[in-house]
Enzyme design. Structure first.
Site, PDB file in Angstrom:
ATOM      1  N   LYS A  22       2.013 -11.385 -43.583  1.00 64.01           N
ATOM      2  CA  LYS A  22       1.661 -10.590 -44.765  1.00 64.01           C
ATOM      3  C   LYS A  22       0.166 -10.309 -44.808  1.00 64.01           C
ATOM      4  CE  LYS A  22       0.776 -11.486 -49.638  1.00 64.01           C
ATOM      5  NZ  LYS A  22      -0.561 -12.103 -49.578  1.00 64.01           N
ATOM      6  N   ARG A  92      -3.627  -7.424 -54.499  1.00 62.25           N
ATOM      7  CA  ARG A  92      -5.011  -7.797 -54.256  1.00 62.25           C
ATOM      8  C   ARG A  92      -5.590  -7.002 -53.077  1.00 62.25           C
ATOM      9  NH1 ARG A  92      -9.383 -10.231 -56.039  1.00 62.25           N
ATOM     10  NH2 ARG A  92     -10.565 -11.298 -54.449  1.00 62.25           N
ATOM     11  N   CYS A 116      -2.313 -12.214 -57.153  1.00 55.30           N
ATOM     12  CA  CYS A 116      -2.016 -13.487 -57.825  1.00 55.30           C
ATOM     13  C   CYS A 116      -3.205 -13.961 -58.644  1.00 55.30           C
ATOM     14  CB  CYS A 116      -1.672 -14.543 -56.792  1.00 55.30           C
ATOM     15  SG  CYS A 116      -0.162 -14.208 -55.872  1.00 55.30           S
ATOM     16  N   ARG A 121     -11.529 -14.337 -58.854  1.00 55.44           N
ATOM     17  CA  ARG A 121     -11.455 -13.828 -57.478  1.00 55.44           C
ATOM     18  C   ARG A 121     -12.388 -12.623 -57.356  1.00 55.44           C
ATOM     19  NH1 ARG A 121      -5.296 -13.485 -55.488  1.00 55.44           N
ATOM     20  NH2 ARG A 121      -6.260 -13.593 -53.443  1.00 55.44           N
ATOM     21  N   PRO A 122     -13.695 -12.883 -57.349  1.00 56.85           N
ATOM     22  CA  PRO A 122     -14.643 -11.763 -57.297  1.00 56.85           C
ATOM     23  C   PRO A 122     -14.625 -11.065 -55.945  1.00 56.85           C
ATOM     24  CG  PRO A 122     -15.794 -13.874 -57.134  1.00 56.85           C
ATOM     25  CD  PRO A 122     -14.349 -14.191 -57.358  1.00 56.85           C
ATOM     26  N   ILE A 123     -15.195  -9.841 -55.891  1.00 48.64           N
ATOM     27  CA  ILE A 123     -15.319  -9.141 -54.600  1.00 48.64           C
ATOM     28  C   ILE A 123     -16.785  -8.799 -54.330  1.00 48.64           C
ATOM     29  CG2 ILE A 123     -12.941  -8.253 -54.484  1.00 48.64           C
ATOM     30  CD1 ILE A 123     -14.120  -5.511 -55.405  1.00 48.64           C
ATOM     31  N   ASP A 124     -17.681  -9.642 -54.885  1.00 44.57           N
ATOM     32  CA  ASP A 124     -19.115  -9.367 -54.723  1.00 44.57           C
ATOM     33  C   ASP A 124     -19.542  -9.334 -53.256  1.00 44.57           C
ATOM     34  OD1 ASP A 124     -18.403 -12.212 -55.241  1.00 44.57           O
ATOM     35  OD2 ASP A 124     -20.464 -12.544 -54.583  1.00 44.57           O
ATOM     36  N   GLN A 125     -18.930 -10.140 -52.408  1.00 44.50           N
ATOM     37  CA  GLN A 125     -19.346 -10.167 -51.001  1.00 44.50           C
ATOM     38  C   GLN A 125     -18.899  -8.900 -50.257  1.00 44.50           C
ATOM     39  OE1 GLN A 125     -21.467 -12.636 -49.817  1.00 44.50           O
ATOM     40  NE2 GLN A 125     -21.403 -13.101 -52.008  1.00 44.50           N
ATOM     41  N   ASP A 304      -3.073 -21.544 -49.168  1.00 43.77           N
ATOM     42  CA  ASP A 304      -1.764 -20.924 -49.412  1.00 43.77           C
ATOM     43  C   ASP A 304      -0.598 -21.893 -49.207  1.00 43.77           C
ATOM     44  OD1 ASP A 304      -3.167 -18.615 -49.866  1.00 43.77           O
ATOM     45  OD2 ASP A 304      -2.858 -17.819 -47.854  1.00 43.77           O
ATOM     46  N   ILE A 326     -10.783 -23.916 -52.475  1.00 45.97           N
ATOM     47  CA  ILE A 326     -10.931 -22.455 -52.367  1.00 45.97           C
ATOM     48  C   ILE A 326     -10.725 -21.798 -53.736  1.00 45.97           C
ATOM     49  CG2 ILE A 326     -10.191 -20.369 -51.131  1.00 45.97           C
ATOM     50  CD1 ILE A 326     -11.133 -22.468 -49.152  1.00 45.97           C
ATOM     51  N   ARG A 396       6.727 -10.396 -52.843  1.00 44.63           N
ATOM     52  CA  ARG A 396       5.494  -9.821 -52.294  1.00 44.63           C
ATOM     53  C   ARG A 396       5.194 -10.402 -50.919  1.00 44.63           C
ATOM     54  NH1 ARG A 396       0.932 -11.322 -55.190  1.00 44.63           N
ATOM     55  NH2 ARG A 396       0.006 -10.384 -53.370  1.00 44.63           N
TER      56      ARG A 396
HETATM   57  N1  EPU Z   1     -14.944 -15.044 -52.986  1.00 41.62           N
HETATM   58  C1  EPU Z   1     -16.108 -14.724 -53.652  1.00 41.62           C
HETATM   59  N2  EPU Z   1     -16.612 -13.468 -53.504  1.00 41.62           N
HETATM   60  C2  EPU Z   1     -16.011 -12.535 -52.718  1.00 41.62           C
HETATM   61  C3  EPU Z   1     -14.826 -12.860 -52.053  1.00 41.62           C
HETATM   62  C4  EPU Z   1     -14.316 -14.126 -52.211  1.00 41.62           C
HETATM   63  O1  EPU Z   1     -16.672 -15.548 -54.350  1.00 41.62           O
HETATM   64  O2  EPU Z   1     -16.525 -11.411 -52.634  1.00 41.62           O
HETATM   65  C5  EPU Z   1     -14.387 -16.400 -53.120  1.00 41.62           C
HETATM   66  C6  EPU Z   1     -12.985 -16.380 -53.729  1.00 41.62           C
HETATM   67  O3  EPU Z   1     -13.046 -16.374 -55.139  1.00 41.62           O
HETATM   68  C7  EPU Z   1     -12.391 -17.639 -53.174  1.00 41.62           C
HETATM   69  C8  EPU Z   1     -13.018 -17.735 -51.777  1.00 41.62           C
HETATM   70  O4  EPU Z   1     -14.186 -16.921 -51.808  1.00 41.62           O
HETATM   71  O5  EPU Z   1     -12.796 -18.750 -53.926  1.00 41.62           O
HETATM   72  C9  EPU Z   1     -12.147 -17.266 -50.635  1.00 41.62           C
HETATM   73  O6  EPU Z   1     -11.632 -15.994 -50.923  1.00 41.62           O
HETATM   74  P1  EPU Z   1     -11.235 -14.951 -49.795  1.00 41.62           P
HETATM   75  O7  EPU Z   1     -12.044 -13.727 -49.977  1.00 41.62           O
HETATM   76  O8  EPU Z   1     -11.254 -15.609 -48.448  1.00 41.62           O
HETATM   77  O9  EPU Z   1      -9.747 -14.632 -50.228  1.00 41.62           O
HETATM   78  P2  EPU Z   1      -9.028 -13.252 -50.126  1.00 41.62           P
HETATM   79  O10 EPU Z   1      -9.469 -12.541 -48.896  1.00 41.62           O
HETATM   80  O11 EPU Z   1      -9.083 -12.517 -51.397  1.00 41.62           O
HETATM   81  C10 EPU Z   1      -7.089 -14.078 -48.612  1.00 41.62           C
HETATM   82  C11 EPU Z   1      -5.599 -14.104 -48.715  1.00 41.62           C
HETATM   83  C12 EPU Z   1      -5.176 -15.164 -49.714  1.00 41.62           C
HETATM   84  C13 EPU Z   1      -5.736 -16.504 -49.280  1.00 41.62           C
HETATM   85  C14 EPU Z   1      -7.254 -16.421 -49.099  1.00 41.62           C
HETATM   86  C15 EPU Z   1      -7.868 -17.691 -48.564  1.00 41.62           C
HETATM   87  C16 EPU Z   1      -5.084 -11.795 -48.332  1.00 41.62           C
HETATM   88  C17 EPU Z   1      -4.592 -10.522 -48.870  1.00 41.62           C
HETATM   89  N3  EPU Z   1      -5.136 -12.811 -49.173  1.00 41.62           N
HETATM   90  O12 EPU Z   1      -7.536 -13.739 -49.911  1.00 41.62           O
HETATM   91  O13 EPU Z   1      -3.768 -15.205 -49.653  1.00 41.62           O
HETATM   92  O14 EPU Z   1      -5.424 -17.473 -50.236  1.00 41.62           O
HETATM   93  O15 EPU Z   1      -7.577 -15.345 -48.198  1.00 41.62           O
HETATM   94  O16 EPU Z   1      -7.343 -18.005 -47.333  1.00 41.62           O
HETATM   95  O17 EPU Z   1      -5.395 -11.911 -47.155  1.00 41.62           O
HETATM   96  C18 EPU Z   1      -1.613 -15.632 -50.417  1.00 41.62           C
HETATM   97  O18 EPU Z   1      -1.213 -15.208 -49.323  1.00 41.62           O
HETATM   98  O19 EPU Z   1      -0.860 -16.202 -51.256  1.00 41.62           O
HETATM   99  C19 EPU Z   1      -3.019 -15.458 -50.768  1.00 41.62           C
HETATM  100  C20 EPU Z   1      -3.477 -15.587 -51.997  1.00 41.62           C
END
Ligand code: EPU
Length: 428
Positions: A22, A92, A116, A121-125, A304, A326, A396
């Site tokens: 996924k 997401r 979820c 879950r910010p996207i600042d990075q 996960d 995380i 999902r």
């Molecule tokens: N984070 C920030 N700023 C950012 C991005 C992330 O602070 O700009 C923080 C997040 O809040 C979190 C950590 O960094 O605390 C890690 O987040 P990451 O960006 O790695 O997560 P993601 O890419 O949004 C993916 C998976 C998630 C999985 C995480 C961690 C996808 C679509 N989702 O999320 O999968 O938990 O990586 O491995 O790839 C799931 O499959 O159930 C799921 C939630």
């Protein structure tokens, strides 16, 4: 709307085949936007996130065929249509449309992503990366507006190791001018999978799977065929449920290396597991030892899988602790497990599980995807019938869940929600 019903307490046996990943799929599909001729991705899972992304590519002018798990996307007629609302809010990973559309069209308007609820879950990075490449990024009424005259390669250090930001910056950078270096990049297998697709499309990427990724921008990307990697989280879920209620389950079509941290933990609990080529065999444990687990970025224990593992830990003889480093609030399944007689308390970022207990069937609600997986496992363990609502979360991410479990001998089925249940959910 539907609910899942499980008549639990029976042993499972047999072979289950794992679907495509996924968390790769949701990035590979938007990545096709970057090509100028058809891209085929083989082995996609049958999950709602894939269907939603297919619809989004069609909304922006793509021609998409999806049959027998293979998707062919012709991106040649796509335009940078604004997508401030609608389907983008449902998942997401719609944030990957930002990187891909910015990379191809130098502009995009994408609603802030859903997905979820696991705490902030910010996207600042992601945004820091786009800005470093030369984009102007603004948030207007819940949609992110991205625009660049041109994208120019840059050195980007991620302050937080993020799967999404690493992939999104790769998507935006592959067609930028010059060299991009992503430092402190995430190393998850899904990142290597996306880099492999992009490389097959003509991108120049080195170091995916390490914490420094180097990209030399190219002017154009072309079509190709790509086979997705197997879903390590789906595989991990079946390993855990195999440990919980299996009497010998063979898990087929996996990459055992992707599951090392889970397999090590299950072995520590006393679960016999053998791996061979692309398979793992889970045997029946005589007893389960308690363990402590801390989720970490790859290759550490995946966040996960902490929720599914918690259900198994209710069977362990003693106290276990699961700490999620995380996500701060990935514990919504705990209240539901308590309804099923689990003895668990949450302290800060940790769940403390005391066992063994006999789980009892109950009416429970999946609040997110992996909470749903945890409740399915608990339902298979429990005596009596468990009813799970919130099935849309489970759909999902788990391809053909009911069919796969029934194939292993489980008694699990779907039922439509009654009008009263629908009203209750709306008022909750
Ligand atoms: N984070 C920030 N700023 C950012 C991005 C992330 O602070 O700009 C923080 C997040 O809040 C979190 C950590 O960094 O605390 C890690 O987040 P990451 O960006 O790695 O997560 P993601 O890419 O949004 C993916 C998976 C998630 C999985 C995480 C961690 C996808 C679509 N989702 O999320 O999968 O938990 O990586 O491995 O790839 C799931 O499959 O159930 C799921 C939630």
């Amino acid at each position: 709307m539907e609910k899942l019903k499980i008549a639990g307490g029976y042993p499972l046996k047999g072979t289950v085949r794992i679907s495509g990943a996924k968390n790769s799929a949701v990035a590979l599909i938007p990545a096709t936007i970057l090509a100028d001729s058809p891209v085929t991705i083989e082995g996609l899972p049958d999950i709602s996130d894939v269907e939603i992304l297919k619809g989004l590519l069609e909304e922006i002018g793509g021609t998409v065929q999806f049959t027998n798990n293979d998707m062919t996307v012709d991106p040649s007629a796509m335009i940078s249509m604004p997508l401030p609302n609608g389907k983008v809010k449902k998942l997401r990973a719609s944030y990957y449309l930002m990187g891909a559309m910015l990379g191809r069209f130098k502009k995009a308007v994408i609603g802030l992503p859903g997905g979820c609820h696991l705490g902030p879950r910010p996207i600042d990075q992601h945004i820091k990366g786009f800005e470093a490449l030369g984009a102007k990024v603004t948030n207007e009424q819940g949609a992110i507006y991205l625009r660049a005259d041109e994208l120019v390669g840059a050195r980007i250090y991620l302050d937080v190791v993020s799967v999404g930001a690493t992939i999104n910056i790769m998507l935006a950078a592959v067609r930028a001018k010059g060299r991009t270096v992503i430092e402190n990049a995430a190393k998850e297998p899904e990142i290597i999978d996306v880099a492999t697709l992009l490389t097959n499309m003509g991108a120049k990427i080195k170091g995916a799977g390490t914490d420094v990724i180097r990209i030399e921008g190219v002017d154009e990307l072309h079509g190709c065929r790509h086979t997705i990697i197997p879903d390590r989280i789906e595989a991990g879920t079946y390993l855990i449920l195999g440990a919980a209620v299996g009497e010998g389950i063979l898990i087929d079509n996996i990459i055992p290396q992707h599951l090392e941290s889970l397999i090590a933990k299950l072995r520590e609990m006393g679960v016999p597991i053998e791996t061979k080529d692309d398979q793992a065999f889970v045997g029946k444990a005589s007893a389960f030892k308690p363990v402590d687990v801390k989720t970490l970025v790859y290759p550490g224990f995946p966040t996960d899988l902490q929720q599914p593992l918690t259900s198994l830990l209710t069977k362990a003889e003693g106290t276990s602790m699961v700490t999620d480093t995380i996500y701060s609030a990935r514990f919504k399944h705990i209240d539901e497990l308590r309804r099923m007689n689990a003895n668990i308390k949450v302290e800060g970022r940790s769940a403390i599980i005391s066992g063994p207990v006999k789980l009892q069937g109950a009416k429970v609600k999946a609040s997110d995807l992996r909470a749903g997986a945890a409740l399915v496992i608990a339902g298979l363990i429990a005596e009596g019938v468990t009813e799970i609502t919130g099935v849309d979360h489970i759909d999902r991410g788990y391809s053909h869940l009911v069919e796969k479990l029934n194939g292993l001998g489980a008694t699990i089925w779907r039922e439509s929600l009654t009008k009263e249940e629908i009203d209750q959910m709306k008022n909750a």
